[in-house]
Design a protein around this motif. Structure first.
Motif, PDB file in Angstrom:
ATOM      1  N   UNK A  42       0.829  -1.193   0.000  1.00 18.24           N
ATOM      2  CA  UNK A  42       0.000   0.000   0.000  1.00 18.24           C
ATOM      3  C   UNK A  42       0.868   1.250   0.000  1.00 18.24           C
ATOM      4  N   UNK A  43       0.424   2.286  -0.665  1.00 17.85           N
ATOM      5  CA  UNK A  43       1.175   3.538  -0.735  1.00 17.85           C
ATOM      6  C   UNK A  43       0.303   4.677  -0.232  1.00 17.85           C
ATOM      7  N   UNK A  44       0.944   5.605   0.434  1.00 19.50           N
ATOM      8  CA  UNK A  44       0.231   6.790   0.891  1.00 19.50           C
ATOM      9  C   UNK A  44       0.574   7.945  -0.036  1.00 19.50           C
ATOM     10  N   UNK A  45      -0.412   8.583  -0.570  1.00 19.82           N
ATOM     11  CA  UNK A  45      -0.194   9.733  -1.458  1.00 19.82           C
ATOM     12  C   UNK A  45      -0.731  10.973  -0.769  1.00 19.82           C
ATOM     13  N   UNK A  46       0.055  11.518   0.133  1.00 21.26           N
ATOM     14  CA  UNK A  46      -0.364  12.700   0.877  1.00 21.26           C
ATOM     15  C   UNK A  46       0.249  13.949   0.253  1.00 21.26           C
ATOM     16  N   UNK A  47      -0.077  15.089   0.819  1.00 17.87           N
ATOM     17  CA  UNK A  47       0.456  16.359   0.346  1.00 17.87           C
ATOM     18  C   UNK A  47       1.906  16.526   0.823  1.00 17.87           C
ATOM     19  N   UNK A  48       2.579  17.542   0.342  1.00 11.92           N
ATOM     20  CA  UNK A  48       4.016  17.697   0.577  1.00 11.92           C
ATOM     21  C   UNK A  48       4.343  17.954   2.047  1.00 11.92           C
ATOM     22  N   UNK A  49       3.512  18.612   2.790  1.00  5.32           N
ATOM     23  CA  UNK A  49       3.797  18.873   4.201  1.00  5.32           C
ATOM     24  C   UNK A  49       3.225  17.830   5.147  1.00  5.32           C
ATOM     25  N   UNK A  50       2.834  16.677   4.631  1.00  6.53           N
ATOM     26  CA  UNK A  50       2.199  15.653   5.469  1.00  6.53           C
ATOM     27  C   UNK A  50       3.226  15.008   6.406  1.00  6.53           C
ATOM     28  N   UNK A  51       2.763  14.387   7.474  1.00  7.46           N
ATOM     29  CA  UNK A  51       3.685  13.713   8.393  1.00  7.46           C
ATOM     30  C   UNK A  51       4.518  12.621   7.705  1.00  7.46           C
ATOM     31  N   UNK A  52       3.923  11.889   6.780  1.00  2.00           N
ATOM     32  CA  UNK A  52       4.662  10.855   6.057  1.00  2.00           C
ATOM     33  C   UNK A  52       5.794  11.473   5.256  1.00  2.00           C
ATOM     34  N   UNK A  53       5.517  12.566   4.579  1.00  4.28           N
ATOM     35  CA  UNK A  53       6.534  13.232   3.775  1.00  4.28           C
ATOM     36  C   UNK A  53       7.644  13.784   4.663  1.00  4.28           C
ATOM     37  N   UNK A  54       7.297  14.392   5.778  1.00  2.00           N
ATOM     38  CA  UNK A  54       8.305  14.948   6.673  1.00  2.00           C
ATOM     39  C   UNK A  54       9.205  13.870   7.256  1.00  2.00           C
TER      40      UNK A  54
END
Length: 124
Positions: A43-55
């Motif tokens: 599974x992949x998470x496609x969040x926005x650039x400032x999301x916790x996953x991205x950070x």
């Protein structure tokens, strides 16, 4: 249902395919498409650039690259001994970096940073 899928696969006798019977063709039409059951292991998470996953991913990769570049992690030019001390050696790899950070070091540290980041995002 598993027997219907197994009998619908082509059967070979040497290099020539065997003739399919009418029952095999009928079994092929009765097979239902498989349905997806959740995200699964990939599974992949496609969040926005400032999301916790991205950070988390940016931070873990940046920290690992920093550690490799400034000699806090093993690299091509710094070997770890049995006591986990880093000693300098000549790897024979050419680099234009004053600290001797090579392309192989960049790829290795980036990969380890991603592994650490993925482990942290799974904890959420």
């Amino acid at each position: 249902m598993a027997t219907a899928v197994m009998t619908s696969l082509p059967q070979f006798n040497g290099l020539r395919p065997q003739q399919q019977s009418v029952s095999t063709v009928l079994n092929l039409t009765s097979v239902q498409p498989m349905r997806s059951k959740g995200k699964g292991a990939l599974g992949a998470r496609c969040d926005y650039i400032g999301s916790p996953t991205n950070l988390i991913m940016v931070t873990s990769t940046s920290l690992m690259l920093f550690a490799g570049r400034f000699g806090l992690a093993p690299s091509a030019n710094r070997k770890a001994t049995a006591g986990l001390k880093l000693e300098t050696r000549d790897s024979g790899l050419q680099t234009g970096d004053p600290a001797g950070f090579t392309l192989a070091d960049t790829l290795a540290c980036g990969s380890v940073g991603h592994i650490i980041g993925i482990n942290e995002t799974d904890a959420d």
